[in-house]
Design a protein around this motif. Structure first.
Motif, PDB file in Angstrom:
ATOM      1  N   PRO A 132       6.247   1.264  -1.361  1.00 40.59           N
ATOM      2  CA  PRO A 132       7.559   1.040  -1.985  1.00 40.59           C
ATOM      3  C   PRO A 132       8.468   2.251  -1.861  1.00 40.59           C
ATOM      4  O   PRO A 132       8.000   3.365  -1.633  1.00 40.59           O
TER       5      PRO A 132
ATOM      6  N   GLY B   8       4.101   1.106   4.612  1.00 39.59           N
ATOM      7  CA  GLY B   8       4.668  -0.072   3.969  1.00 39.59           C
ATOM      8  C   GLY B   8       4.767   0.037   2.459  1.00 39.59           C
ATOM      9  O   GLY B   8       4.958  -0.963   1.774  1.00 39.59           O
TER      10      GLY B   8
ATOM     11  N   LYS C 240       6.732  -4.040  -3.643  1.00 38.04           N
ATOM     12  CA  LYS C 240       8.072  -4.236  -3.086  1.00 38.04           C
ATOM     13  C   LYS C 240       9.142  -3.613  -3.985  1.00 38.04           C
ATOM     14  O   LYS C 240      10.273  -3.400  -3.565  1.00 38.04           O
TER      15      LYS C 240
ATOM     16  N   SER D 150      -2.028  -1.578  -5.822  1.00 38.76           N
ATOM     17  CA  SER D 150      -2.176  -3.024  -5.729  1.00 38.76           C
ATOM     18  C   SER D 150      -3.238  -3.528  -6.704  1.00 38.76           C
ATOM     19  O   SER D 150      -3.038  -4.535  -7.389  1.00 38.76           O
TER      20      SER D 150
ATOM     21  N   ARG E  74       5.093   5.467   2.231  1.00 42.25           N
ATOM     22  CA  ARG E  74       6.229   4.710   2.791  1.00 42.25           C
ATOM     23  C   ARG E  74       5.963   4.353   4.246  1.00 42.25           C
ATOM     24  O   ARG E  74       6.340   3.288   4.707  1.00 42.25           O
TER      25      ARG E  74
ATOM     26  N   ASP F  27       3.815  -4.003  -8.281  1.00 43.43           N
ATOM     27  CA  ASP F  27       4.588  -4.714  -7.259  1.00 43.43           C
ATOM     28  C   ASP F  27       4.991  -3.702  -6.186  1.00 43.43           C
ATOM     29  O   ASP F  27       5.833  -2.829  -6.425  1.00 43.43           O
TER      30      ASP F  27
END
Length: 72
Positions: free
Chosen positions: A66, A64, A37, A30, A61, A35
């Motif tokens: 990717p 949360g 997502k 981050s 994972r 990204d």
């Protein structure tokens, strides 16, 4: 990750090296502007460094992170 005989690998001065957690991995991604997502591609050579990176990426994972795609 544990080294030979179940010990954590030593850093340059013989002290235990820092352990990267899934949450720390996501925080670093981050901070780099990744990204979280979008799918994450991890290049895996089969060596211990890339295997460790793939391990922590997959473990992220559950926090949360990717989707992860390993590229060999």
């Amino acid at each position: 990750m544990r080294g030979p005989k179940g010990r954590h690998p030593a850093g340059p001065g013989g002290e235990p090296s820092a352990q990267l957690t899934p949450a720390g991995f996501l925080s670093t991604l981050s901070a780099l502007g990744v990204d979280l997502k979008a799918p994450l591609a991890v290049a895996v050579s089969g060596g211990p460094d890339s295997a460790a990176l793939l391990y922590v990426a997959c473990a992220s994972r559950g926090e949360g992170g990717p989707p992860v795609h390993a590229i060999t």
